[in-house]
Design an enzyme around this catalytic site. Sequence first.
Site, PDB file in Angstrom:
ATOM      1  NE  ARG A 171      -8.002 108.983  44.765  1.00 29.74           N
ATOM      2  CZ  ARG A 171      -9.092 108.356  45.202  1.00 29.74           C
ATOM      3  NH1 ARG A 171     -10.171 108.263  44.422  1.00 29.74           N
ATOM      4  NH2 ARG A 171      -9.119 107.831  46.409  1.00 29.74           N
ATOM      5  CE  LYS A 220       2.431 106.043  61.456  1.00 26.27           C
ATOM      6  NZ  LYS A 220       3.843 106.298  61.810  1.00 26.27           N
ATOM      7  CB  ALA A 242       8.560 107.012  53.056  1.00 29.24           C
ATOM      8  CE  LYS A 267       3.377 109.628  63.994  1.00 21.78           C
ATOM      9  NZ  LYS A 267       4.126 110.048  62.793  1.00 21.78           N
ATOM     10  CG  ASP A 305       5.604 106.937  64.871  1.00 16.96           C
ATOM     11  OD1 ASP A 305       6.495 107.501  64.215  1.00 16.96           O
ATOM     12  OD2 ASP A 305       4.509 106.605  64.376  1.00 16.96           O
ATOM     13  CB  THR A 356       7.104 112.017  64.501  1.00 12.81           C
ATOM     14  OG1 THR A 356       6.926 110.664  64.079  1.00 12.81           O
ATOM     15  CG2 THR A 356       6.319 112.920  63.567  1.00 12.81           C
ATOM     16  CB  SER A 377       9.404 114.850  61.342  1.00 13.68           C
ATOM     17  OG  SER A 377       8.109 115.155  61.816  1.00 13.68           O
ATOM     18  CB  VAL A 386      -0.579 115.153  53.730  1.00 15.22           C
ATOM     19  CG1 VAL A 386      -1.495 114.995  54.946  1.00 15.22           C
ATOM     20  CG2 VAL A 386      -1.404 115.320  52.471  1.00 15.22           C
TER      21      VAL A 386
END
Length: 335
Positions: A30, A100, A131, A182, A247, A251, A257, A282
């Site tokens: 963006r 999510k 990631a 989760k 997951d 996490t 995490s 985030v």
Amino acid sequence: MKLTVLGAGAWGTALAIQAAGRHEVRLWARDAAQAHALQTERVNARYLPGQVFPSGLQVATDRETAVSGADLVIIGTPMSGLRECLKACPGDTPLLWLCKGFEAGTGLLGHEIAREVGRRAVGVLSGPSFAQEVARGQPTALVAAAEEPVVSDLAVAAFHGDRLRVYTSADPVGVEVGGAVKNVMAIAGGVADGLRERAEARQAWAEAPGLNARAALLTRGLAEMTRLGLALGARAETFLGLSGLGDLVLTATGELSRNRRVGVLLAQGLSLQQALAQLGHVAEGVYSARTVLERGQRLGQDLPITAIVVDLLEGRLGPEQALGRLMARDPRAEI
């Protein structure tokens, strides 16, 4: 195959890097300055330092141009950007999202937002995945869930390979609930781990939870996740798969995490604002915890761990009080 990834955060960039070895991939950012840096430096220095872009990965600043002619669009924005991206894509383009959680204000999951804006060929790509590991090519398994099989099949064609396995599912509701809840459980797991670290430093073993407590917490967290999912129309078996149990374990226990890290920092005595500032990224569980609780309450579901996480995040309980509240619950049948 022509792929477009909307959103140049860690997860969107990681998948773009993986797919660009075999496909023509456009990554949309963006912010024009960020896009220019990505294209000239050929690395996402903020989120994935050291992971050089393959030659097949191009960066775009114009979203309309980026999605034009794409065989599949991957939406890698936070949940807050999903609705806008769904509206901006051509109506006949298959779409998958990575985010999510629940949409702020409406409390809707991704498939519910897609239904509101009239999108049909859509789905979600989820599962236990950091990631950084995906970008490095470390072995990972994901699940692509969609009501229309063509969408999940496109995800397999786009990403399935020697280092990244993609399973398919016809239960997007269950996959989305698992991905959202989760994160809340990971905050609780982080609090337990943070309290344990503090106690171990003083050898005060009885003052904080150990690994036994963490196992119990995750097991009961999976039960909460499943109850909410079934009430929303999901399939029970989905929660024993990659987007549920898989997951949740990653996490709530993994050092990478973000949501777990928030819990650890709260246990160390930081305020929520201080924890988020130190995190710098985030953590979706912080924003979705209250919505998870409210949706469960409207459906008549008991979500005690979620309720305690909400009280902790909103300042009504401290970490030690939160643990005490869970352990003080009345005995009951497990199932």
